[in-house]
Design an enzyme around this catalytic site. Structure first.
Site, PDB file in Angstrom:
ATOM      1  N   ASP A  91      43.534  42.480  41.000  1.00 22.97           N
ATOM      2  CA  ASP A  91      42.196  42.227  40.416  1.00 22.97           C
ATOM      3  C   ASP A  91      41.991  42.000  38.752  1.00 22.97           C
ATOM      4  O   ASP A  91      42.836  41.448  38.319  1.00 22.97           O
ATOM      5  CB  ASP A  91      41.251  43.175  41.039  1.00 22.97           C
ATOM      6  CG  ASP A  91      39.775  42.858  41.236  1.00 22.97           C
ATOM      7  OD1 ASP A  91      38.960  42.737  40.206  1.00 22.97           O
ATOM      8  OD2 ASP A  91      39.380  42.754  42.486  1.00 22.97           O
ATOM      9  N   CYS A 191      41.101  47.055  37.840  1.00 23.05           N
ATOM     10  CA  CYS A 191      41.764  46.758  38.995  1.00 23.05           C
ATOM     11  C   CYS A 191      40.639  46.938  40.444  1.00 23.05           C
ATOM     12  O   CYS A 191      41.251  46.809  41.533  1.00 23.05           O
ATOM     13  CB  CYS A 191      43.009  47.741  39.373  1.00 23.05           C
ATOM     14  SG  CYS A 191      44.148  47.531  38.101  1.00 23.05           S
TER      15      CYS A 191
END
EC number: 2.3.1.181
Length: 239
Positions: A91, A191
């Protein structure tokens, strides 16, 4: 199997420039593998390990959610930070001054063809390095990277990871907070993981600054052992 790894420390370098350089090295290895298969040859494929420190930048992986960046372009500009959508897994991640970023660009056919083992070895390299500073680095189930105090309300990440692999060739890598400005992590959900903190080695050791070159040498020592690699330091830097 070529276990020689060309090491380059790029110093303080723009993210996009470094990304382009990674792509060029990555493509060269993949192209050679394709040519070897086409011609029935066995020319050895090179391996690379890049160290770099980036100016403030946020990067979003292929599976990332843009809503995990909590500020708009205007705020990024005020913070002298850039933003890129990139082709690694994972991410959103932050890179910035005081952080050791490592990009191993390896042909895993030279080592082992197991991407999960590869990620675990990168984590182990960080864990072993932290141990030399008296800290217990740990893995967190389902969350790639290295953490402290896993399973407690004080769990915090000290090293993020995200890689790309094609034809067993890797790129991107890890971001290890050494003397990082942790305020930048407040601009995102690191993340994509909510309610967990981020830390830096200098904070954990109660120091103003930690010697980053010393940390790099420890990382390389453990990398060589884990991957049974021979490191060849190159002084060439991208302009």
């Amino acid at each position: 199997m070529n276990k020689k790894v060309r090491l380059q420390d790029l110093g303080y370098k723009d993210y996009k420039e470094t990304w382009d350089y990674q792509e060029a090295l990555f493509k060269n290895i993949v192209d050679l593998k394709i040519e070897n298969r086409r011609q029935g040859t066995q020319l050895p494929t090179p391996n690379h390990f890049l160290f770099v420190e980036h100016p403030h930048v946020f990067t979003l992986g292929k599976s990332g959610d843009i809503s995990n960046l909590l500020v708009d372009e205007k705020v990024l500009e005020q913070k002298n930070a850039k933003f890129y959508k990139i082709n690694r897994g994972g991410d959103i991640t932050y890179h910035g001054p005081g952080q050791i970023v490592g990009y191993p660009i390896l042909d895993l056919d030279n080592f082992f063809t197991d991407i999960h083992k590869y990620l675990r070895f990168l984590e182990e390299m960080i864990i072993l390095t932290l141990a030399e500073y008296g800290l217990k680095g740990e893995r967190s189930d389902g969350e790639t990277g290295v953490w402290l105090d896993v399973g407690t309300p004080f769990a915090r990440k000290i090293c993020a990871m995200g890689v790309r692999a094609s034809r067993w060739v890797t790129m991107h890598g890890f971001a290890f907070n050494i003397n990082a400005d942790l305020g930048y992590f407040d601009l995102m959900i690191p993340c994509g993981i909510k309610d967990k903190a981020v830390t830096s080695l200098n904070v954990e050791l109660g120091k103003q600054q930690v010697d980053m070159d010393e940390v790099k040498q420890k990382l390389l020592k453990h990398f060589k052992t884990l991957f049974e690699a021979e490191l060849i330091e190159e002084k060439i830097k991208i302009s």
